[in-house]
Design a protein around this motif. Structure first.
Motif, PDB file in Angstrom:
ATOM      1  N   CYS A 482       0.838  -1.205   0.000  1.00  0.00           N
ATOM      2  CA  CYS A 482       0.000   0.000   0.000  1.00  0.00           C
ATOM      3  C   CYS A 482       0.871   1.253   0.000  1.00  0.00           C
ATOM      4  N   PRO A 483       0.747   2.100  -1.012  1.00  0.00           N
ATOM      5  CA  PRO A 483       1.589   3.297  -1.060  1.00  0.00           C
ATOM      6  C   PRO A 483       1.240   4.316   0.026  1.00  0.00           C
ATOM      7  N   TYR A 484       0.125   4.127   0.693  1.00  0.00           N
ATOM      8  CA  TYR A 484      -0.304   5.115   1.693  1.00  0.00           C
ATOM      9  C   TYR A 484      -0.232   4.597   3.122  1.00  0.00           C
ATOM     10  N   ALA A 486      -1.866   2.470   4.516  1.00  0.00           N
ATOM     11  CA  ALA A 486      -3.234   2.496   5.051  1.00  0.00           C
ATOM     12  C   ALA A 486      -3.625   1.172   5.699  1.00  0.00           C
ATOM     13  N   VAL A 502      -7.822  -2.361   6.870  1.00  0.00           N
ATOM     14  CA  VAL A 502      -7.618  -1.133   6.098  1.00  0.00           C
ATOM     15  C   VAL A 502      -8.212   0.041   6.867  1.00  0.00           C
ATOM     16  N   CYS A 507      -7.246   5.066   3.254  1.00  0.00           N
ATOM     17  CA  CYS A 507      -7.275   4.380   1.957  1.00  0.00           C
ATOM     18  C   CYS A 507      -7.710   5.337   0.854  1.00  0.00           C
ATOM     19  N   GLY A 509      -8.138   4.179  -2.319  1.00  0.00           N
ATOM     20  CA  GLY A 509      -8.896   3.425  -3.314  1.00  0.00           C
ATOM     21  C   GLY A 509      -8.167   3.103  -4.608  1.00  0.00           C
ATOM     22  N   GLY A 511      -6.442   0.283  -5.223  1.00  0.00           N
ATOM     23  CA  GLY A 511      -6.647  -1.115  -5.565  1.00  0.00           C
ATOM     24  C   GLY A 511      -5.384  -1.943  -5.668  1.00  0.00           C
ATOM     25  N   ILE A 512      -4.252  -1.351  -5.385  1.00  0.00           N
ATOM     26  CA  ILE A 512      -2.994  -2.102  -5.488  1.00  0.00           C
ATOM     27  C   ILE A 512      -3.024  -3.309  -4.554  1.00  0.00           C
ATOM     28  N   CYS A 513      -3.492  -3.094  -3.322  1.00  0.00           N
ATOM     29  CA  CYS A 513      -3.533  -4.187  -2.352  1.00  0.00           C
ATOM     30  C   CYS A 513      -4.383  -5.336  -2.842  1.00  0.00           C
ATOM     31  N   LEU A 524     -11.868  -4.003  -3.723  1.00  0.00           N
ATOM     32  CA  LEU A 524     -12.242  -2.594  -3.743  1.00  0.00           C
ATOM     33  C   LEU A 524     -13.755  -2.544  -3.840  1.00  0.00           C
TER      34      LEU A 524
HETATM   35  S1  SF4 Z   1      -6.735   0.502  -2.082  1.00  0.00           S
HETATM   36 FE1  SF4 Z   1      -5.353  -0.756  -0.842  1.00  0.00          FE
HETATM   37  S2  SF4 Z   1      -3.302  -0.169  -1.546  1.00  0.00           S
HETATM   38 FE2  SF4 Z   1      -4.713   1.411  -2.258  1.00  0.00          FE
HETATM   39  S3  SF4 Z   1      -4.698   2.970  -0.644  1.00  0.00           S
HETATM   40 FE3  SF4 Z   1      -6.398   1.586  -0.168  1.00  0.00          FE
HETATM   41  S4  SF4 Z   1      -5.505   0.104   1.220  1.00  0.00           S
HETATM   42 FE4  SF4 Z   1      -3.793   1.122   0.227  1.00  0.00          FE
END
Ligand code: SF4
Ligand SMILES: Cc1cc2nc3c(=O)[nH]c(=O)nc-3n(C[C@H](O)[C@H](O)[C@H](O)COP(=O)(O)OP(=O)(O)OC[C@H]3O[C@@H](n4cnc5c(N)ncnc54)[C@H](O)[C@@H]3O)c2cc1C
Ligand code: SF4
Lengths: 542, 131
Positions: A482-484, A486, A502, A507, A509, A511-513, A524
């Motif tokens: 997760c880049p944030y 979160a 999460v 978050c 949103g 969707g990388i995770c 998501l």
């Molecule tokens: S969608 Fe997943 S990877 Fe993206 S910000 Fe939210 S928790 Fe982090």
């Protein structure tokens, strides 16, 4: 689930699509409860038609076929809201910009439009509606670093009515400005300027200042951070909703790059400022060497030009400035450069590093100027060299960018934000800034923070990641990706086990995770795997 | 009749703006191209790509923002990895990996979107039907 399909002809501008064929096609679907056509659904008549149908046919999913412009989406979402539906129930299928307007052949455009519509209908069938949710947030703010940026941010927040804790690791507020002899284009001396600001801080009831204090641990997320502070080995815990880091930069002499030590005849910019503050004598000839290690900043140029002029005026000595590339972008810098040239400061440009040797109390510099096409020798009493600017304090939780300054969130869209929602940067730790820029920056960031927290609650993004606890294998892949930052690990009481969790407000949103999770345990809310795969399949088959 | 390949482009929500601007400016591109919008190119997963081929795509693209300019910081770098990995799988099962490609774009580059669309359609036309 009751679906209504509205086919918009966009005032006749969608003319290379066979609407009769489209209409027949949509009628061939069985689970559609109403199909309506209009010349323009975004005009009053069309809007009323949608409203009427939503109510009469008790629709709970609305598919609009036409354009998908953002402003039109707002209009249609508004209609849904008026009828008591969630805006999430809307699906827009763009057969205008993504079909009619880009494909010449009517037959092929119509065929493609059918596929787009089929995909839109399958998207709508799998849509899930989530309740809008507000999360209450702490409205207090922590400002870390009591330099000019931290001071100004605190004052602005206090003016806006936020309670602020301002922590400074040194025994006194002021930061680097305290070490300057003067500020270009400011009438007040830095000391006077600072005391005025500090007086305002002391007078403010909303600001609590903790000096000789440093944060040691930041936990939690936007709206609910818990920060442990260390004040002279005493531990203090505070709770805040947002954090502004205004920790400034550290200026360090680049011994390795220069290859010689500082001495009486070789000093840094900040040491020169100190000579001025102490009223010490400035020697006859002085030479500024800029950009030697290719790590120069605008601020070094500002400082060199400003002090060169000052010395020229006061001491009437000979002043040289050696540079690779003149960096004068910024507030009044260009003007300052012109002034320096006019007043007789001598500039030499170089490409190959100048040769430097020492002889008694003199520094000899030999430099080849590509503009003059000739080698020049200078004997100077004093050589002023640059400091490297690096982040003052490290926060493990936050990354650094390629310049070694704090990593920002996407710099074009969200300057001043870190990759952790709720943590902001102000002042020189983010970008090299002069005092005026630091002041403006700090006020802007304070405004941003205020805006975020002022309601005491923040609405959760409708599109966000959620974990299916039973499926989570706790492999931690999502947490790392997760880049944030979160996602964390949490104990779920109901399921009696640990799983990924999460944070709703952090978050964004992306969707990388969810795409990295090997167990398919994260989805998501608005882009579940099943939705995407079905929609894609619809796009590909007649 | 000439072979008309089926092509899906998985496109991040910002890069679809480039496609929509192309539309608004009436810049034509082949009707073979069908867009699947994702929040971020980093949302792409191996399963979506393979499923697309399974459902009949002759070519698949992923479009994300320029490297270093991802709205979600590093989603496009992840997408690149996923695409590279999926290309390996394709090769292993005997599908030309040229049928899957990643491109980077900015939301303003509608011309580039059109160019990519034409390029990929030509390429896949050359390669012929997948099965
Ligand atoms: S969608 Fe997943 S990877 Fe993206 S910000 Fe939210 S928790 Fe982090
Ligand atoms: C040689 C030189 C000359 C300059 N000349 C000029 C000029 O003429 N005109 C001009 O406009 N600008 C000038 N500048 C730039 C000016 O100094 C900066 O713009 C300004 O200091 C930026 O303020 P700041 O608050 O961001 O950072 P700083 O002033 O560096 O303040 C940061 C504060 O944070 C504190 N801190 C750091 N880490 C922690 C921690 N972990 N916990 C708690 N506190 C912490 C530090 O102790 C410090 O007090 C010059 C800079 C230099 C180096
Ligand atoms: S990636 Fe999936 S399985 Fe692994 S910890 Fe995250 S949610 Fe659980």
């Amino acid at each position: 689930m009751k679906k209504g399909v509205f086919i918009c002809k966009c005032g006749g501008s969608i003319n290379n699509i066979d609407f009769q064929a489209i209409s027949n096609y949509i009628h061939s679907f069985n689970q559609i409860d109403c199909i309506k056509e209009s010349q323009a659904f975004c005009l009053p008549e069309g809007k009323d038609l949608i409203k009427g149908e939503i109510i009469d046919s008790t629709l709970d999913r609305v598919i609009i076929i036409g354009c998908s412009l953002e402003e039109k989406r707002k209009i249609f979402e508004g209609i849904l809201k008026e009828c008591g539906l969630s805006p999430q129930a809307l699906t827009m299928v763009n057969i205008r910009e993504r079909c009619a307007w880009v494909h010449q052949d009517k037959r092929r455009a119509t065929e493609k439009a059918k596929r787009l519509i089929k995909a839109g209908i399958s998207h709508s069938s799998l849509l899930k509606i989530f309740e809008e949710e507000d999360i209450s947030v702490n409205k207090n703010v922590l400002v870390v670093g009591g330099g000019i940026a931290g001071i100004e941010a605190s004052l602005e927040l206090s003016r806006l009515g936020c309670k602020v804790t301002l922590v400074e690791k040194e025994p006194e507020l002021g930061g680097k400005v305290k070490r300057l002899a003067n500020i270009y284009e400011m009438k007040l001396k830095p000391g006077e300027f600072l005391s005025k600001k500090i007086k305002l801080i002391k007078e403010s009831e909303n600001i609590k200042v903790l000096t000789s204090t440093e944060p040691i641990k930041i936990e939690g997320n936007l709206g609910n951070f818990t920060v442990k502070l260390n004040k002279l080995s005493e531990e203090i815990t505070i709770k805040v909703g947002a954090i502004i880091l205004s920790v400034g930069c550290q200026a360090k002499f680049m011994r390795k790059d220069y290859g010689f030590d500082l001495s009486r005849s070789v000093i840094t910019h900040l040491q020169l400022e100190k000579l001025f503050i102490n009223g010490e004598e400035i020697p006859q000839t002085i030479c500024f060497l800029l950009d030697f290690a290719n790590k120069s900043s605008r601020i070094s140029f500002l400082s060199a030009l400003k002090n060169a002029l000052l010395i020229k005026e006061k001491v009437a000595s000979e002043v040289f400035i050696l540079y690779r590339q003149m960096q004068v972008s910024g507030y009044h810098l260009e003007k300052l450069y012109g002034e320096a040239r006019e007043k007789g400061i001598i500039f030499f440009k170089y490409e190959d590093s100048p040769e430097i040797s020492f002889e008694h109390s003199l520094v000899n510099i030999s430099v080849f100027d590509p503009l003059l096409k000739k080698r020049v020798g200078i004997s100077s009493h004093l050589l002023v060299v640059e400091e490297e600017i690096m982040p003052m304090s490290e926060f493990k939780e936050l990354g650094l960018d390629s310049k070694g300054l704090y990593q920002e969130e996407n710099i074009w869209l969200y300057p001043a934000e870190s990759n952790r929602r709720g943590i902001f940067f102000a002042g020189e730790c983010r970008e090299q800034e002069d005092v005026f820029e630091a002041l403006t920056d700090a006020r802007a960031v304070a405004g941003k923070v205020y805006n975020l927290l002022r309601r005491g609650k923040i609405t959760v993004n409708l599109n966000r990641a959620v974990v299916e606890v039973e499926k989570c294998a706790l492999c931690l892949n999502c947490i790392r990706s997760c880049p944030y930052e979160a996602i964390g690990k949490e104990f779920y009481k109901d399921e009696d086990r640990y799983a990924a969790k999460v944070d709703k407000l952090s978050c964004q949103g992306c969707g990388i995770c969810s795409s990295i999770c090997p167990a398919g345990a994260i989805q998501l809310t608005q882009y579940e795997n099943e939705q995407i795969i079905t929609e894609c399949a619809s796009l590909l088959t007649d | 009749m000439e072979f008309e390949p089926e092509i899906v482009i998985f496109c991040c929500q910002y890069c679809t703006e480039a496609a929509d601007t192309a539309g608004a400016s009436h810049l034509g591109y082949p009707a073979n191209i069908k867009l699947m919008e994702l929040p971020c190119s980093g949302k792409i997963s191996i399963i979506y790509l393979l499923k697309a081929f399974e459902e009949g795509a002759d070519g698949v693209c992923v479009i994300g923002c320029e490297e270093g300019a991802c709205h979600f910081l590093r989603g496009n770098l992840r997408a690149k990895k996923v695409v590279e990995y999926t290309q390996k799988i394709l090769e292993e099962i005997g599908i030309n990996k040229e049928r899957l490609k990643m491109f980077n774009l900015s939301s303003l580059e509608s011309q580039k979107f059109v160019q990519i669309s034409k390029e990929i359609t030509e390429k896949i036309r050359e390669l012929g039907p997948i099965f």
